[in-house]
Design an enzyme around this catalytic site. Structure first.
Site, PDB file in Angstrom:
ATOM      1  N   HIS A   1      53.191 -60.949   5.638  1.00 25.36           N
ATOM      2  CA  HIS A   1      52.701 -61.013   7.023  1.00 25.36           C
ATOM      3  C   HIS A   1      52.147 -59.667   7.484  1.00 25.36           C
ATOM      4  CE1 HIS A   1      55.035 -64.811   7.307  1.00 25.36           C
ATOM      5  NE2 HIS A   1      55.910 -64.130   6.595  1.00 25.36           N
TER       6      HIS A   1
ATOM      7  N   SER B   1      28.208 -41.286   6.913  1.00 21.99           N
ATOM      8  CA  SER B   1      27.615 -41.924   8.084  1.00 21.99           C
ATOM      9  C   SER B   1      26.333 -41.187   8.435  1.00 21.99           C
ATOM     10  CB  SER B   1      28.601 -41.851   9.253  1.00 21.99           C
ATOM     11  OG  SER B   1      27.909 -41.958  10.479  1.00 21.99           O
TER      12      SER B   1
ATOM     13  N   LYS C   1      32.454 -38.591   8.605  1.00 23.21           N
ATOM     14  CA  LYS C   1      32.908 -39.863   8.039  1.00 23.21           C
ATOM     15  C   LYS C   1      32.744 -40.018   6.539  1.00 23.21           C
ATOM     16  CE  LYS C   1      33.661 -43.342   9.931  1.00 23.21           C
ATOM     17  NZ  LYS C   1      33.362 -44.743  10.147  1.00 23.21           N
TER      18      LYS C   1
ATOM     19  N   GLU D   1      33.803 -52.680   0.907  1.00 26.10           N
ATOM     20  CA  GLU D   1      33.360 -53.613   1.951  1.00 26.10           C
ATOM     21  C   GLU D   1      32.365 -54.629   1.398  1.00 26.10           C
ATOM     22  OE1 GLU D   1      32.906 -51.418   6.040  1.00 26.10           O
ATOM     23  OE2 GLU D   1      32.462 -50.050   4.405  1.00 26.10           O
TER      24      GLU D   1
END
Ligand code: ARG
Length: 467
Positions: free
Chosen positions: A155, A276, A282, A289
C-alpha cells in the site's frame, strides 16, 4: 505497374494509391520476403514446375536484390505498392520472363503471412535477448548489493525490510516470465502459411511441407483459409510486448520514485538522466518516465490489432495490412526501452544509507516481536494485538517502542535485540523470502533459470547472435 493489369483497365487513382500503399512501412520485411521467395522457387523446382536453370536464375536474382538492399542501392519505383510488389518487379527487371514465373502458385496473401511470421520470429528472438541483457544487469547489481536492505512496501507504506538484491531480483523474475512467454509465442507462430495461395491452395502440385522445412518452420498450415487470415501470432506478440512494457513501466515508476529527493534511494548517472531547459538545478529521470509512458502505446497497439481482427470474415481482407505498423513499432519501442533501462540500472548509484535508515524504524520489526511471542506459544492473533497495542502506546505517549518492549514481561531484552537496525531482514529465512539465506539460494536459481532460457533462445539463433 500493378499486379492485376489484365482485369483492371486503368491505373489507381492517386488517392487510392496514397491510402492503400504499405511500402513505407513493410519495407522492413524485405529480407523475410526474399527468404520466402527463395524457398518458394526451390519448392517449384522440386515439383518440376520450374526447370533447374530457372530456379538457379531466380535464386540468383533474389540474391542480387538482397545485395541491393544490403548496400542501399535498391531503387523503389513509383508503382511499388508494397515490398512484395517491389521485389517481384525488380526480379522481373533483372531476368525478364523467368522473373515473371516467381509468383507461380502463390498469392500475396500467403506470401505476406509467411514474411511476417519470419519477421516476427527473428524480432521476438532479438527482444528476448535484450530482456536477458537487462536481467544480467539486475543480477549483477543484486550480487553487488550484498546485504544492503531497504523498506519493502505494501500500500506504499513501509511494511518489512527486504534485501535490495531481493527487490532487484523480483523484477528479474517478472522478466523471465516475459522471456518464457516470448519463446512459447515464437514456438506457436513457427508454422508456414506458404502454399495456401490466395485462400484455397492450388491446382499446381505444390509441396508446402518442403517449403516449410526450407524456412525453418516446424510444419505447414492445416487449413488454407486459416493460413492466410490468421494473425493470432501478431496479437500474441503484441500481448507479450505489452505485458513486458507494463513490467518496464513499473520498473520505471520505481526509479522515478527512488530518485526523488523525498525517497533519495538512488542517484542516476548523468548519462542516463536529463536536465531542465529552464531550471538549472534539475536532473530528471526521463528514461524511466518514458519506459513508463511507452507502455500506453504498447497496450494501444495490442488493442488496435484485436479490434481490427474481430469482425473479419474469412479469409484475407485488406484490413490485415493494419497488422504491421503496431507490431513493428512495438518491437522498436520495447527494444529501445530495454536497452536504455538497462543503462539506468547499470549506472545508478544506490544510496544505501537512505535505504537502510528508512528500513530501520523499530516498527519495521513489529512482526518479529509477534512471531517471537508465537514461538513462546501465544496464539498469533493475541500476539498481533499485543504488539499493535505497544506500537499505538508508543505513538500516543511518545515513548520509544524499545522502552515499552524492554519493560514488557513477555518480551524484554531478547525482544529488544530484534529491534536493532538490520536485524529484522536477517530473520526472513523461508524459501523465496527476503533474507540473506533464501536470497542467496534464489540468486543461484535465477542463474540456472537464465542458463535454461539461454539454451532455449540459442535454438532460434542457429548461427549465433547477429554481428
Ligand atoms: N500489403 C498487403 C498486406 O500487407 C499485402 C497483401 C495484399 N493482398 C491483396 N490481396 N491485396 O496485407
Amino acid at each position: 505497374m500493378t499486379l492485376w493489369e489484365g482485369r483492371i483497365s486503368t491505373g489507381m487513382a492517386d488517392a487510392v494509391a496514397e491510402f492503400t500503399v504499405s511500402l513505407p512501412f513493410d519495407r522492413l520485411l524485405a529480407s523475410d520476403d526474399l527468404a520466402g521467395s527463395r524457398a518458394h522457387v526451390k519448392g517449384l523446382g522440386k515439383v518440376g514446375i520450374l526447370a533447374e536453370s530457372e530456379v538457379a536464375s531466380l535464386v540468383d536474382a533474389l540474391d542480387m536484390v538482397e545485395e541491393e538492399f544490403a548496400s542501399g542501392v535498391f531503387e523503389f519505383a513509383p508503382g511499388d505498392e508494397d515490398i512484395h510488389t517491389a521485389i517481384e518487379r525488380r526480379v522481373t527487371e533483372l531476368i525478364g520472363d523467368v522473373g515473371a514465373k516467381l509468383h507461380t502458385g502463390r498469392s500475396r496473401n500467403d506470401q505476406v503471412a509467411t514474411a511476417l511470421r519470419l519477421w516476427c520470429r527473428r524480432s521476438l528472438v532479438g527482444v528476448a535477448e535484450e530482456i536477458m541483457a537487462l536481467q544480467d544487469a539486475l543480477a549483477q547489481r543484486a550480487l553487488e548489493a550484498a546485504d544492503v536492505y531497504l523498506p519493502g512496501y505494501t500500500h506504499m507504506q513501509r511494511a518489512q525490510p527486504v534485501l535490495l538484491a531481493h527487490h532487484l531480483l523480483a523484477h528479474g523474475w517478472a522478466l523471465s516470465r516475459d522471456v518464457d512467454r516470448i519463446l512459447t509465442t515464437v514456438d506457436r507462430l513457427n508454422v508456414s502459411p506458404l502454399g495456401a495461395g490466395a485462400l484455397a491452395g492450388s491446382s499446381l502440385p505444390l509441396d508446402p511441407d518442403y517449403v516449410a522445412a526450407e524456412l525453418g518452420f516446424h510444419g505447414r498450415f492445416e487449413n488454407s483459409l486459416d493460413a492466410v487470415s490468421d494473425r493470432d501470432f501478431v496479437a500474441e506478440s503484441l500481448f507479450d510486448l505489452a505485458l513486458l512494457g507494463v513490467h518496464l513501466s513499473r520498473m520505471g515508476e520505481e526509479i522515478v520514485l527512488w530518485s526523488t529527493e523525498e525517497f533519495g534511494f538512488c542517484t542516476l548517472d548523468d548519462a542516463y538522466a536529463t536536465g531542465s531547459s529552464m531550471l538549472p538545478q534539475k536532473k530528471n529521470p526521463d528514461v524511466a518516465e518514458l519506459a513508463r509512458g511507452k507502455s500506453g502505446r504498447l497496450i494501444g497497439h495490442l488493442t488496435a490489432v484485436l479490434v481490427t481482427l474481430k469482425g473479419l470474415p474469412l479469409a484475407y481482407n485488406r484490413d490485415l495490412q493494419e497488422d504491421k505498423e503496431p507490431l513493428f513499432d512495438a518491437v522498436v519501442q520495447v527494444s529501445r526501452a530495454l536497452i536504455a533501462l538497462r543503462g539506468v540500472y547499470e549506472t545508478a548509484t544506490w544510496n544505501e544509507e537512505r535505504m537502510q535508515t528508512a528500513a530501520d524504524g523499530p516498527a519495521a520489526s513489529a512482526i518479529d516481536l509477534a512471531e517471537m511471542l508465537v514461538e513462546q506459544g501465544m496464539p498469533f492473533r493475541q500476539a498481533h494485538g499485543l504488539v499493535g497495542g505497544l506500537v499505538r502506546e508508543s505513538l500516543e505517549r511518545h515513548v520509544p517502542l524499545v522502552e515499552l518492549v524492554a519493560a514488557h514481561p513477555d518480551l524484554g531484552e531478547a525482544a529488544v535485540e530484534l529491534l536493532e537496525p538490520g536485524v529484522a531482514v536477517t530473520r526472513r529465512r523461508t524459501p523465496g523470502g527476503a533474507g540473506p539465506g533464501p536470497v542467496a539460494e534464489q540468486a543461484e536459481r535465477f542463474v540456472r533459470r537464465r542458463e535454461v532460457d539461454r539454451t532455449r533462445l540459442a535454438q532460434w539463433r542457429p548461427q549465433g547472435p547477429p554481428a
